[in-house]
Motif scaffolding. Structure first.
Motif, PDB file in Angstrom:
ATOM      1  N   VAL A 485       0.838  -1.197   0.000  1.00 38.24           N
ATOM      2  CA  VAL A 485       0.000   0.000   0.000  1.00 38.24           C
ATOM      3  C   VAL A 485       0.874   1.249   0.000  1.00 38.24           C
ATOM      4  CG1 VAL A 485      -1.732   1.300   1.292  1.00 38.24           C
ATOM      5  CG2 VAL A 485      -1.916  -1.186   1.128  1.00 38.24           C
ATOM      6  N   ILE A 486       1.891   1.263   0.852  1.00 36.19           N
ATOM      7  CA  ILE A 486       2.772   2.433   0.933  1.00 36.19           C
ATOM      8  C   ILE A 486       3.557   2.609  -0.356  1.00 36.19           C
ATOM      9  CG2 ILE A 486       4.714   3.457   2.167  1.00 36.19           C
ATOM     10  CD1 ILE A 486       3.760   2.005   4.675  1.00 36.19           C
ATOM     11  N   TRP A 487       4.188   1.533  -0.829  1.00 32.48           N
ATOM     12  CA  TRP A 487       5.051   1.647  -1.994  1.00 32.48           C
ATOM     13  C   TRP A 487       4.246   1.678  -3.289  1.00 32.48           C
ATOM     14  CZ3 TRP A 487      10.210   2.596  -1.840  1.00 32.48           C
ATOM     15  CH2 TRP A 487      10.822   2.496  -0.594  1.00 32.48           C
ATOM     16  N   GLY A 488       3.037   1.147  -3.280  1.00 26.97           N
ATOM     17  CA  GLY A 488       2.207   1.264  -4.468  1.00 26.97           C
ATOM     18  C   GLY A 488       1.784   2.693  -4.737  1.00 26.97           C
ATOM     19  N   LEU A 489       1.566   3.461  -3.659  1.00 31.13           N
ATOM     20  CA  LEU A 489       1.183   4.867  -3.798  1.00 31.13           C
ATOM     21  C   LEU A 489       2.373   5.816  -3.695  1.00 31.13           C
ATOM     22  CD1 LEU A 489      -2.050   4.822  -1.593  1.00 31.13           C
ATOM     23  CD2 LEU A 489      -1.906   4.768  -4.089  1.00 31.13           C
ATOM     24  N   ALA A 490       3.549   5.278  -3.450  1.00 27.14           N
ATOM     25  CA  ALA A 490       4.732   6.139  -3.269  1.00 27.14           C
ATOM     26  C   ALA A 490       5.043   6.999  -4.486  1.00 27.14           C
ATOM     27  CB  ALA A 490       5.944   5.282  -2.892  1.00 27.14           C
ATOM     28  N   PRO A 491       5.013   6.473  -5.731  1.00 25.79           N
ATOM     29  CA  PRO A 491       5.299   7.360  -6.875  1.00 25.79           C
ATOM     30  C   PRO A 491       4.332   8.532  -6.967  1.00 25.79           C
ATOM     31  CG  PRO A 491       5.407   5.055  -7.539  1.00 25.79           C
ATOM     32  CD  PRO A 491       4.836   5.073  -6.158  1.00 25.79           C
ATOM     33  N   ILE A 492       3.048   8.285  -6.681  1.00 26.35           N
ATOM     34  CA  ILE A 492       2.072   9.370  -6.714  1.00 26.35           C
ATOM     35  C   ILE A 492       2.377  10.381  -5.614  1.00 26.35           C
ATOM     36  CG2 ILE A 492      -0.372   9.930  -6.521  1.00 26.35           C
ATOM     37  CD1 ILE A 492      -0.998   7.143  -7.569  1.00 26.35           C
ATOM     38  N   ALA A 493       2.718   9.884  -4.429  1.00 18.46           N
ATOM     39  CA  ALA A 493       3.019  10.788  -3.314  1.00 18.46           C
ATOM     40  C   ALA A 493       4.214  11.671  -3.626  1.00 18.46           C
ATOM     41  CB  ALA A 493       3.269   9.972  -2.046  1.00 18.46           C
ATOM     42  N   ILE A 494       5.226  11.113  -4.264  1.00 18.91           N
ATOM     43  CA  ILE A 494       6.418  11.897  -4.591  1.00 18.91           C
ATOM     44  C   ILE A 494       6.087  12.954  -5.646  1.00 18.91           C
ATOM     45  CG2 ILE A 494       8.711  11.754  -5.629  1.00 18.91           C
ATOM     46  CD1 ILE A 494       8.987   9.009  -4.311  1.00 18.91           C
ATOM     47  N   LEU A 495       5.280  12.593  -6.635  1.00 15.30           N
ATOM     48  CA  LEU A 495       4.879  13.576  -7.648  1.00 15.30           C
ATOM     49  C   LEU A 495       4.054  14.702  -7.031  1.00 15.30           C
ATOM     50  CD1 LEU A 495       3.970  11.294 -10.695  1.00 15.30           C
ATOM     51  CD2 LEU A 495       5.973  12.769 -10.427  1.00 15.30           C
ATOM     52  N   VAL A 496       3.152  14.353  -6.126  1.00 14.98           N
ATOM     53  CA  VAL A 496       2.351  15.379  -5.456  1.00 14.98           C
ATOM     54  C   VAL A 496       3.245  16.310  -4.648  1.00 14.98           C
ATOM     55  CG1 VAL A 496       0.602  15.765  -3.675  1.00 14.98           C
ATOM     56  CG2 VAL A 496       0.250  14.001  -5.413  1.00 14.98           C
ATOM     57  N   ALA A 497       4.209  15.734  -3.930  1.00 16.28           N
ATOM     58  CA  ALA A 497       5.134  16.569  -3.155  1.00 16.28           C
ATOM     59  C   ALA A 497       5.945  17.478  -4.070  1.00 16.28           C
ATOM     60  CB  ALA A 497       6.063  15.680  -2.322  1.00 16.28           C
ATOM     61  N   LEU A 498       6.345  16.964  -5.226  1.00 19.65           N
ATOM     62  CA  LEU A 498       7.114  17.783  -6.168  1.00 19.65           C
ATOM     63  C   LEU A 498       6.274  18.945  -6.696  1.00 19.65           C
ATOM     64  CD1 LEU A 498       9.823  18.026  -7.681  1.00 19.65           C
ATOM     65  CD2 LEU A 498       8.843  16.582  -9.473  1.00 19.65           C
ATOM     66  N   VAL A 499       5.028  18.665  -7.031  1.00 23.66           N
ATOM     67  CA  VAL A 499       4.140  19.729  -7.514  1.00 23.66           C
ATOM     68  C   VAL A 499       3.879  20.755  -6.415  1.00 23.66           C
ATOM     69  CG1 VAL A 499       1.799  20.208  -8.317  1.00 23.66           C
ATOM     70  CG2 VAL A 499       3.079  18.287  -9.288  1.00 23.66           C
ATOM     71  N   ALA A 500       3.661  20.272  -5.193  1.00 18.28           N
ATOM     72  CA  ALA A 500       3.406  21.194  -4.081  1.00 18.28           C
ATOM     73  C   ALA A 500       4.609  22.084  -3.805  1.00 18.28           C
ATOM     74  CB  ALA A 500       3.039  20.406  -2.830  1.00 18.28           C
ATOM     75  N   TRP A 501       5.787  21.546  -3.988  1.00 21.87           N
ATOM     76  CA  TRP A 501       6.996  22.345  -3.757  1.00 21.87           C
ATOM     77  C   TRP A 501       7.183  23.393  -4.853  1.00 21.87           C
ATOM     78  CZ3 TRP A 501      12.301  21.150  -5.893  1.00 21.87           C
ATOM     79  CH2 TRP A 501      13.254  22.047  -5.392  1.00 21.87           C
ATOM     80  N   ILE A 502       6.947  23.003  -6.108  1.00 24.98           N
ATOM     81  CA  ILE A 502       7.188  23.913  -7.228  1.00 24.98           C
ATOM     82  C   ILE A 502       6.077  24.953  -7.355  1.00 24.98           C
ATOM     83  CG2 ILE A 502       7.418  24.053  -9.736  1.00 24.98           C
ATOM     84  CD1 ILE A 502       8.730  21.306  -9.679  1.00 24.98           C
ATOM     85  N   ILE A 503       4.840  24.512  -7.288  1.00 26.95           N
ATOM     86  CA  ILE A 503       3.715  25.410  -7.556  1.00 26.95           C
ATOM     87  C   ILE A 503       3.251  26.123  -6.290  1.00 26.95           C
ATOM     88  CG2 ILE A 503       1.319  25.509  -8.350  1.00 26.95           C
ATOM     89  CD1 ILE A 503       1.945  23.269 -10.274  1.00 26.95           C
ATOM     90  N   ARG A 504       3.065  25.372  -5.200  1.00 27.87           N
ATOM     91  CA  ARG A 504       2.541  25.980  -3.981  1.00 27.87           C
ATOM     92  C   ARG A 504       3.650  26.484  -3.063  1.00 27.87           C
ATOM     93  NH1 ARG A 504      -2.248  22.271  -1.690  1.00 27.87           N
ATOM     94  NH2 ARG A 504      -2.647  24.241  -0.623  1.00 27.87           N
ATOM     95  N   ARG A 505       4.883  26.192  -3.414  1.00 25.36           N
ATOM     96  CA  ARG A 505       6.052  26.644  -2.640  1.00 25.36           C
ATOM     97  C   ARG A 505       5.968  26.197  -1.188  1.00 25.36           C
ATOM     98  NH1 ARG A 505       6.963  32.882  -4.842  1.00 25.36           N
ATOM     99  NH2 ARG A 505       7.084  32.350  -7.055  1.00 25.36           N
TER     100      ARG A 505
END
Length: 657
Positions: A485-505
């Motif tokens: 469950v954790i690693w199956g959703l891990a790629p999505i979580a990392i992409l969300v974190a990347l977007v939040a860092w770039i767009i939402r700062r």
């Protein structure tokens, strides 16, 4: 319309309290020197003749261009100073001032205790060395007894499994990993005896258990939510890779612990720095500056910020990173990445604190002191971890400098261990970069984030009547595969974190990604080497933090009366370092504001809108699914004897076999 860069255009002040004053005129002559040019008409005309060509008259646009450039520079500086003043007035400690509720610490202790019990349960199985325990357990026994690694005969595993370590030889053994991790493993062996397989793995089980509490502490510092601090600690405790490593005597779980500890110290250092700058900013408010008899010093502090002084948590981070390198050299990647993180975070905090030139302020005030507190401290700590080798006389390469001549011959005898240690490191590095032998469980870093090729630590196929097998064929396996469950959703979580860092700062997302980059990205440069998925144990905490961060976004917040309406759905809220809870009272809002409809939670009197309720139910279902997945994979985490068909059903990917 006049162009903004036209030197003849009026320049308006960006100060909202002054709409008529030119910012350039607000500076005194002593603060901003001016350059005056003679009028173009005053230039005398040069006589012309046929013998000498006429000189080109001075261009009347040159003074105008210089003046325009000066005015643009003044304007930029004025805008930058005004923006910094606005930030300075609103700068506070923010989320760092929030205190944890009292119930959080007992809750984290309970979660840690449960995780520790699960890791210590039946820890002595199997009663034999598995996977790379054949190296690290025996080396742990050797360094704790002799101070360095000694060699073992060819069939030493059989004797060691039988509880007889006396077959160890007197000659030194060549090893390629620093000794600290083996010292920690050897402590458990010394405590319980070399004949007890429980003692072989006891130290790593305790280290893995302590990281559960540490994970909750870091999550609290980053998210300022007691609930999600407990969630992060719980997710780490039920991750399969962390669980298996905590029950197997390898170096990687110890490396992970020191890197995670260094990360925690850096987060605490940021809290220390932010609170310190908040106090400094309050002390340099405009009324105080008016009474300051040293205006140049006040202006300097506003331009570059204050000295941060002694930063004990940064020194502690340096020590932790030195200990990480003393376990495995890959801790050096974390030192480099965390050093960059400290620099970037210092600049960001100075910017928020209203410093006009945050980059220059970091370079002038912090760069050298922060470097000295981190890098030299880490290197000195790393050398200390070799104390056993340094104090010995017979360790591998210990006498190399005595036996070989070179520039080091001018050194005193008591310092000749240094070139010997340097030569040892050279040969070990050559071994690491040249390691390219085939292995059935070698994997590529691209597949690590989805656990494409997990490592099997142990596998037995007992027949009926053997090892408690009640069917025709059984399996007993220990596989280092992460919670699906954790690693199956891990790629999505990392992409969300990347977007939040770039767009939402969102700084929190950037910090988590920095930890992930330190523990994952360097391995892409070694794709030709023999590397394994179990190296990802070092990145497990940051995967869990990214996963928890996404859960906080899904969870959302209960809308306040000022913003909540019956027709406005709740939206996810991300907290920056400056966000604080609203202190407004209900009387501050109009009594006619519509109230949100939804479920009423008894005892709290808080109405939850249906969309928000659905999001929170989603978070609950994800957590329940993670717990159920851990329970389902328990047999392949602990080596439990199960029918072969049951083992095969748990191999969800053909690459897991």
């Amino acid at each position: 319309m006049t162009h903004s860069e036209d030197p003849q255009a009026p320049r308006w002040s960006t100060d909202p309290t002054d709409e008529s004053t030119d910012p350039a005129e607000s500076h005194t002559d002593s603060e901003r020197p001016r350059t005056y040019f003679p009028a173009a008409s005053a230039t005398p005309a040069m006589p012309t003749s046929s013998a000498a060509p006429a000189a080109t008259p001075a261009s009347p646009s040159a003074p105008t261009t210089l003046m325009a450039r000066e005015r643009r520079a003044d304007r930029r500086e004025s805008i930058r100073a005004n923006a910094a003043a606005i930030r300075r007035r609103s700068f506070t400690a923010g989320m760092w001032a929030t205190r944890a509720p009292i119930w959080m610490w007992p809750a984290l202790l309970i979660i840690t205790a449960i995780g520790g019990v699960l890791r210590l349960f039946n820890l002595n199985f199997p009663h034999r060395l598995i996977f790379d325990e054949t190296y690290y357990v025996k080396d742990g026994y050797s360094v704790f007894k002799y101070g360095y690694e000694r060699s073992w005969p060819e069939n030493a595993d059989d004797s060691f499994n039988a509880g007889d370590p006396s077959v160890i030889e007197s000659t030194p053994e060549y090893v390629v990993h620093p000794p600290l991790g083996k010292w920690i493993i050897g402590a458990g062996i010394h405590l319980f005896g070399a004949d007890d397989s429980f003692g072989w793995r006891f130290s790593v089980a305790i280290v893995g258990t302590l990281t559960i509490f540490l994970m909750g502490f870091i999550a609290w510092k980053l998210f300022r939510s007691a609930f999600f601090a407990c969630v992060a600690a719980g997710l780490l405790s039920i991750d399969g890779e962390h669980f298996v490593h905590s029950r197997t005597s390898l170096l990687d779980i110890i490396l992970m612990a020191f890197i995670l500890l260094a990360f925690a110290f850096i987060v605490v250092d940021r809290e220390f720095v932010t609170k310190k700058l908040a106090r400094y900013t309050a002390s340099t408010s405009p009324p105080d500056q008016a009474r300051d008899r040293r205006p140049s010093r006040g202006k300097d502090l506003i331009n570059f910020g204050h000295h941060l002084g002694v930063r004990p948590w940064l020194i502690a981070a340096g020590i932790s990173l030195g200990l990480a390198m003393g376990v495995k050299w890959s801790g050096l990647y974390a030192l480099a990445a965390f050093g960059i993180l400290v620099v970037a975070w210092d600049v960001h905090t100075r910017h928020r604190a209203g410093v006009v030139h945050p980059w220059l302020g970091m370079l002038i005030r912090d760069s050298i002191p922060a470097f000295l507190k981190l890098v030299p401290v880490a290197l000195l700590t790393y050398i200390v971890t070799w104390t056993g080798w340094i104090r010995s006389d017979d360790a591998w390469d210990r006498q190399w400098a005595f036996e070989n001549s070179g520039w080091w011959s001018a050194l005193p005898d008591w310092l000749l261990w240094l070139p010997s240690l340097a030569h040892y490191h050279y040969t070990a590095y050559s071994f690491h970069v040249g390691l390219d032998s085939e292995h059935p469980y070698m994997s590529n870093p691209w597949g690590w984030i989805v656990q494409w090729r997990p490592t099997s630590f142990y596998y037995e196929s007992p027949d009926q009547g053997s090892m408690g097998c009640a069917v025709e064929h059984c399996s007993s396996a220990i596989t280092s595969v992460g919670n699906p469950v954790i690693w199956g959703l891990a790629p999505i979580a990392i992409l969300v974190a990347l977007v939040a860092w770039i767009i939402r700062r969102d700084v929190r997302a950037g910090v988590i990604l920095a930890g992930l980059a330190a523990t994952w990205l360097p391995w892409f440069t070694y794709q030709d080497r023999t590397i394994f998925t179990f190296y990802t144990i070092v990145m497990v905490p940051f995967v869990v933090l990214a996963f928890t961060y996404c859960l906080t976004l899904i969870w959302g917040r209960v809308p306040t009366p000022a913003t909540a309406t019956a027709t406005t759905p709740a939206t996810p809220t991300t907290y920056s370092e400056t966000s604080t809870a609203s202190t407004a009272t209900p009387d501050a809002f109009p009594t006619s504001a519509p109230k949100p409809r939804g479920l009423l939670f008894a005892g709290r009197g808080t109405r939850i809108p249906w969309p928000l309720f659905g999001r929170r139910m989603t978070v609950g279902l994800i957590l329940v699914a993670a717990i159920m997945a851990f329970a389902y994979f328990w047999p392949v985490y602990t080596g439990e004897v199960i029918p072969f068909e049951a083992w095969n059903n748990r191999m969800w990917n053909v690459t897991w076999r």
